[in-house]
Write a protein that holds these residues in place. Sequence first.
Motif, mmCIF file in Angstrom:
data_model
loop_
_atom_site.group_PDB
_atom_site.id
_atom_site.type_symbol
_atom_site.label_atom_id
_atom_site.label_comp_id
_atom_site.label_asym_id
_atom_site.label_seq_id
_atom_site.Cartn_x
_atom_site.Cartn_y
_atom_site.Cartn_z
ATOM 1 N N LEU A 11 -5.307 40.633 -13.697
ATOM 2 C CA LEU A 11 -5.759 40.651 -15.088
ATOM 3 C C LEU A 11 -6.488 39.355 -15.449
ATOM 4 O O LEU A 11 -7.510 39.370 -16.147
ATOM 5 C CB LEU A 11 -4.588 40.886 -16.036
ATOM 6 C CG LEU A 11 -4.074 42.322 -16.124
ATOM 7 C CD1 LEU A 11 -2.816 42.388 -16.991
ATOM 8 C CD2 LEU A 11 -5.134 43.242 -16.678
ATOM 9 N N CYS A 12 -5.977 38.224 -14.972
ATOM 10 C CA CYS A 12 -6.630 36.937 -15.237
ATOM 11 C C CYS A 12 -8.017 36.893 -14.610
ATOM 12 O O CYS A 12 -8.986 36.453 -15.240
ATOM 13 C CB CYS A 12 -5.775 35.785 -14.703
ATOM 14 S SG CYS A 12 -4.288 35.493 -15.682
ATOM 15 N N VAL A 13 -8.127 37.361 -13.373
ATOM 16 C CA VAL A 13 -9.426 37.390 -12.701
ATOM 17 C C VAL A 13 -10.374 38.316 -13.455
ATOM 18 O O VAL A 13 -11.546 37.985 -13.669
ATOM 19 C CB VAL A 13 -9.264 37.816 -11.227
ATOM 20 C CG1 VAL A 13 -10.607 38.129 -10.584
ATOM 21 C CG2 VAL A 13 -8.533 36.750 -10.445
ATOM 22 N N LEU A 14 -9.887 39.463 -13.879
ATOM 23 C CA LEU A 14 -10.707 40.411 -14.619
ATOM 24 C C LEU A 14 -11.185 39.811 -15.937
ATOM 25 O O LEU A 14 -12.368 39.918 -16.291
ATOM 26 C CB LEU A 14 -9.927 41.711 -14.871
ATOM 27 C CG LEU A 14 -10.687 42.810 -15.616
ATOM 28 C CD1 LEU A 14 -11.881 43.276 -14.801
ATOM 29 C CD2 LEU A 14 -9.766 43.974 -15.917
ATOM 30 N N LEU A 15 -10.294 39.137 -16.666
ATOM 31 C CA LEU A 15 -10.671 38.487 -17.930
ATOM 32 C C LEU A 15 -11.704 37.387 -17.702
ATOM 33 O O LEU A 15 -12.664 37.254 -18.477
ATOM 34 C CB LEU A 15 -9.444 37.933 -18.635
ATOM 35 C CG LEU A 15 -8.536 38.963 -19.307
ATOM 36 C CD1 LEU A 15 -7.273 38.295 -19.837
ATOM 37 C CD2 LEU A 15 -9.264 39.675 -20.421
ATOM 38 N N LEU A 16 -11.518 36.596 -16.662
ATOM 39 C CA LEU A 16 -12.488 35.543 -16.346
ATOM 40 C C LEU A 16 -13.845 36.135 -15.979
ATOM 41 O O LEU A 16 -14.894 35.611 -16.382
ATOM 42 C CB LEU A 16 -11.976 34.656 -15.214
ATOM 43 C CG LEU A 16 -10.865 33.685 -15.580
ATOM 44 C CD1 LEU A 16 -10.327 32.999 -14.329
ATOM 45 C CD2 LEU A 16 -11.365 32.653 -16.579
ATOM 46 N N LEU A 17 -13.847 37.228 -15.238
ATOM 47 C CA LEU A 17 -15.091 37.892 -14.862
ATOM 48 C C LEU A 17 -15.809 38.436 -16.087
ATOM 49 O O LEU A 17 -17.016 38.234 -16.254
ATOM 50 C CB LEU A 17 -14.797 39.021 -13.861
ATOM 51 C CG LEU A 17 -15.997 39.762 -13.312
ATOM 52 C CD1 LEU A 17 -16.877 38.815 -12.508
ATOM 53 C CD2 LEU A 17 -15.549 40.920 -12.449
ATOM 54 N N VAL A 18 -15.077 39.084 -16.976
ATOM 55 C CA VAL A 18 -15.674 39.616 -18.207
ATOM 56 C C VAL A 18 -16.206 38.478 -19.072
ATOM 57 O O VAL A 18 -17.322 38.551 -19.604
ATOM 58 C CB VAL A 18 -14.653 40.479 -18.984
ATOM 59 C CG1 VAL A 18 -15.160 40.808 -20.384
ATOM 60 C CG2 VAL A 18 -14.356 41.759 -18.218
ATOM 61 N N ALA A 19 -15.450 37.404 -19.212
ATOM 62 C CA ALA A 19 -15.896 36.261 -20.017
ATOM 63 C C ALA A 19 -17.140 35.620 -19.410
ATOM 64 O O ALA A 19 -18.069 35.235 -20.127
ATOM 65 C CB ALA A 19 -14.782 35.230 -20.143
#
Length: 167
Positions: A11-19
């Motif tokens: 989830l953290c990686v996904l949030l960083l990618l989206v940001a």
Amino acid sequence: MSKVSKIVAALCVLLLLVAGIWSLAPRPPATPELQIAESLQEAADAAQARKVSRLMDLISDDFKSGVMTKSLLHLQLARAHSSGRGVKYDVKVMPPKILPSADGDPNQRVVFTSASVLGDGDETLWGGNQLTLVMRKETRRHNLLFTEPHWRVISIANLPPLPGEGD
């Protein structure tokens, strides 16, 4: 690594990618008036920081003002910069008054403003009078991948002599 830790990490990686993607995405352009005011402020900030190359980003490659061209203006500003080492100064640009181009070109504007360079004790070292600029919407790179509109000066009707000009 537990299953919960893997889910949290994903989830953290996904949030960083989206940001990251969101921060790189081009934004809808602001009004020409706002873009012009931002361009002028960027130039004032560059002049204040003594960054001649950043200041020249405001000037179009097609700049012409009397006999002054972009390359000659760059040379004059570089000379003024080097001769003014150690001199403390403050750059002020007044909020512009922006009008449509006289020939109706939607990518050009006539801009009335004043710019001045103040020394210690608010002594005016350069400028202070009203400047009449013709600015044109061009493009520049944003985050190396995208282009964005950027307003640049193509002429100045009443450019005062620059420090060291004519020496």
